[in-house]
Design a protein around this motif. Structure first.
Motif, mmCIF file in Angstrom:
data_model
loop_
_atom_site.group_PDB
_atom_site.id
_atom_site.type_symbol
_atom_site.label_atom_id
_atom_site.label_comp_id
_atom_site.label_asym_id
_atom_site.label_seq_id
_atom_site.Cartn_x
_atom_site.Cartn_y
_atom_site.Cartn_z
ATOM 1 N N LEU A 126 -12.471 5.474 -6.098
ATOM 2 C CA LEU A 126 -12.078 3.946 -6.124
ATOM 3 C C LEU A 126 -12.270 3.772 -7.420
ATOM 4 N N LEU A 127 -12.974 4.338 -8.431
ATOM 5 C CA LEU A 127 -13.275 3.660 -9.756
ATOM 6 C C LEU A 127 -12.490 4.478 -10.732
ATOM 7 N N ASP A 161 -9.197 -1.461 1.538
ATOM 8 C CA ASP A 161 -9.679 -0.119 1.073
ATOM 9 C C ASP A 161 -9.678 1.045 2.052
ATOM 10 N N LEU A 162 -8.768 0.986 3.170
ATOM 11 C CA LEU A 162 -8.857 1.760 4.190
ATOM 12 C C LEU A 162 -8.462 3.200 3.749
ATOM 13 N N VAL A 163 -7.677 3.267 2.494
ATOM 14 C CA VAL A 163 -7.497 4.736 1.804
ATOM 15 C C VAL A 163 -8.667 5.650 1.738
ATOM 16 N N GLU A 192 0.350 9.043 9.523
ATOM 17 C CA GLU A 192 -0.662 8.161 10.168
ATOM 18 C C GLU A 192 -1.895 8.522 9.129
ATOM 19 N N MET A 193 -2.049 7.735 8.290
ATOM 20 C CA MET A 193 -3.067 7.903 7.203
ATOM 21 C C MET A 193 -4.549 8.074 7.939
ATOM 22 N N ASP A 194 -4.843 7.106 8.932
ATOM 23 C CA ASP A 194 -6.270 6.941 9.317
ATOM 24 C C ASP A 194 -6.560 7.460 10.579
ATOM 25 N N TYR A 216 -4.215 7.475 -3.216
ATOM 26 C CA TYR A 216 -4.795 5.874 -3.425
ATOM 27 C C TYR A 216 -3.909 5.116 -4.336
ATOM 28 N N CYS A 217 -3.296 5.680 -5.470
ATOM 29 C CA CYS A 217 -2.508 4.853 -6.302
ATOM 30 C C CYS A 217 -1.231 4.290 -5.406
ATOM 31 N N ALA A 218 -0.678 5.126 -4.693
ATOM 32 C CA ALA A 218 0.567 5.016 -3.853
ATOM 33 C C ALA A 218 0.057 3.878 -2.801
#
Ligand SMILES: [Zn+2]
Ligand SMILES: [Zn+2]
Length: 280
Positions: A187-188, A174-176, A129-131, A151-153
């Motif tokens: 993100l950048l 972008d929940l990650v 559960e990531m979040d 993030y990439c995955a």
């Protein structure tokens, strides 16, 4: 006049353990608040007991019971859509998960519930559960070896979900970033950003919608999902961005609407909302 709408919300205690209030009362609240149309997007049930959210385990339900409850959700929501059709346009929808076995489960629920559309959301990475908490988020980072790799995955998983179903709405894209204090930098990063651009191009090409998720603000995020650089890229690409209050009870109906409109206006986003495509 800006139409009040929500592409993502209406989670209710009738069908979700971490939400409050009855589904019908939430719909009545949308009507009272003057909404033109609202997608009710309850979470799909876990495919097996293993996937019951940790914070829902204390309720003691099993996956079979949760699936029965979700079937009733579909029936009830179609009924309420008709009942209130003169007051508000209700769109029957549900929010996906994306972990091993979800592809078949989503197909199953599309047939069982017959939604108008689905919200494509990823809440698990590497089966975790990531979040849910900083702790589970940290476990996700460990599973991939670095924050950048997570993030990439995550954006790759989102792409796979989009390719599989063309979900009309992409939930909190972008929940990650949720527990990453440095997310504006992450993100950048080139590997991350190129995936975001790829996903945005897919959303544009297939005429999907990004959920401008205002519940992020309720949960203490400094800005809605999506973050400003993604929002500006989406606007530049003419990708549809539409508010979702992600309400989990009466109190969540319309939360931070004004703030959301203020951000969208300030960045010259379109305020003539796209409605989610009917499911194929
Ligand atoms: Zn929820
Ligand atoms: Zn979600």
């Amino acid at each position: 006049m800006i139409q009040k709408v929500s592409v993502h919300g209406g989670h209710s205690a009738s069908y979700c353990f971490h939400a409050k209030d009855a589904l019908e009362d939430i719909i009545l609240t949308y009507i009272k608040a003057g909404y033109s149309w609202v997608g009710i997007t309850e979470h799909m049930p876990p495919i097996s007991d293993k996937w019951i959210y940790s914070f829902e385990r204390p309720f003691g339900w099993n996956a079979i019971r949760m699936k029965d409850s979700f079937r009733r959700y579909g029936d009830r929501l179609h009924y309420l859509k008709e009942k209130y059709r003169n007051d508000i346009e209700i769109l029957v929808a549900f929010e996906t998960e994306w972990y091993e076995g979800c592809l078949e489960a989503i197909e199953y629920w599309i047939h069982a519930i017959k939604p108008d559309y689905i919200v494509g959301s990823v809440h698990h990475m590497a089966g975790i559960e990531m979040d849910t908490s900083p702790k589970t988020y940290g476990q996700c980072i460990s599973a991939y070896g670095s924050k950048q790799a997570l993030y990439c995955a995550y954006f790759d998983a989102q792409y796979a979900l989009m390719e599989a179903f063309n979900p009309s709405v992409i939930g909190h894209m972008d929940l990650v970033r949720i527990f990453d204090a440095e997310y504006k930098k992450t993100l950048l990063l080139p590997d991350v950003w190129e995936r975001i651009e790829r996903n945005l191009a897919y959303v544009k090409q297939h005429n999907l919608i990004l959920d401008f998720n205002l519940r992020a603000l309720v949960k203490g995020q400094p800005e809605p999902y999506i973050s400003l650089p993604i929002l500006n890229k989406a606007i530049e690409m003419d990708v549809a961005v539409v508010p979702g209050d992600d309400s989990h009870g009466i109190g969540g109906v319309g939360n931070y609407w004004e703030k959301g409109i203020e951000i969208l206006s300030a960045n010259k986003a379109r305020l003539n909302w796209n409605k989610p495509n009917a499911i194929l």
